[in-house]
Scaffold this motif. Sequence first.
Motif, PDB file in Angstrom:
ATOM      1  N   ALA A 102       0.835  -1.204   0.000  1.00 31.34           N
ATOM      2  CA  ALA A 102       0.000   0.000   0.000  1.00 31.34           C
ATOM      3  C   ALA A 102       0.873   1.258   0.000  1.00 31.34           C
ATOM      4  O   ALA A 102       0.584   2.217  -0.717  1.00 31.34           O
ATOM      5  N   GLN A 104      -7.974   3.149  -7.765  1.00 30.73           N
ATOM      6  CA  GLN A 104      -8.928   3.376  -6.680  1.00 30.73           C
ATOM      7  C   GLN A 104      -8.468   4.521  -5.774  1.00 30.73           C
ATOM      8  O   GLN A 104      -9.286   5.311  -5.313  1.00 30.73           O
ATOM      9  N   ILE A 105      -7.170   4.597  -5.530  1.00 32.70           N
ATOM     10  CA  ILE A 105      -6.625   5.705  -4.738  1.00 32.70           C
ATOM     11  C   ILE A 105      -6.890   7.022  -5.454  1.00 32.70           C
ATOM     12  O   ILE A 105      -7.385   7.983  -4.859  1.00 32.70           O
ATOM     13  N   LEU A 157     -10.741   3.477   2.567  1.00 32.41           N
ATOM     14  CA  LEU A 157     -10.515   2.553   1.460  1.00 32.41           C
ATOM     15  C   LEU A 157      -9.780   1.343   2.038  1.00 32.41           C
ATOM     16  O   LEU A 157      -8.639   1.449   2.483  1.00 32.41           O
ATOM     17  N   TRP A 207      -8.153  -2.492   2.063  1.00 33.90           N
ATOM     18  CA  TRP A 207      -7.371  -3.377   1.203  1.00 33.90           C
ATOM     19  C   TRP A 207      -8.235  -4.552   0.796  1.00 33.90           C
ATOM     20  O   TRP A 207      -9.025  -5.015   1.594  1.00 33.90           O
ATOM     21  N   PHE A 240      -6.712  -2.523  -2.527  1.00 32.65           N
ATOM     22  CA  PHE A 240      -6.982  -1.384  -3.403  1.00 32.65           C
ATOM     23  C   PHE A 240      -5.802  -1.208  -4.327  1.00 32.65           C
ATOM     24  O   PHE A 240      -4.714  -1.731  -4.097  1.00 32.65           O
ATOM     25  N   ASP A 241      -6.056  -0.495  -5.427  1.00 31.71           N
ATOM     26  CA  ASP A 241      -5.000  -0.281  -6.413  1.00 31.71           C
ATOM     27  C   ASP A 241      -4.832   1.216  -6.670  1.00 31.71           C
ATOM     28  O   ASP A 241      -5.543   2.044  -6.073  1.00 31.71           O
TER      29      ASP A 241
END
Length: 79
Positions: free
Chosen positions: A17, A67-68, A59, A61, A63-64
């Motif tokens: 992350a 998405q961020i 958000l 996990w 997530f990519d």
Amino acid sequence: MKLSLYSTWGCHLCEQAEQLLLQAGLAGAVEIIDIVDEPAAFERYRVHIPVLKVNEQELFWPFDLEQIQQLLRQQSSGL
């Protein structure tokens, strides 16, 4: 905009992350919070880390990068 990453030491997913946040250009903008140091965060996130929190939006996990970026766009536009 307040950015926080809830994490802990030795968490390989948290390291992933953090790398995504670097890719997003957020290296100095994100506060890394170790859940071990905050009892309320530990209680809330202990089985969910890493969790990126932007203002009050969370958000979880996995997530990519997209998405961020989407979350950041939403928060900056006030949605």
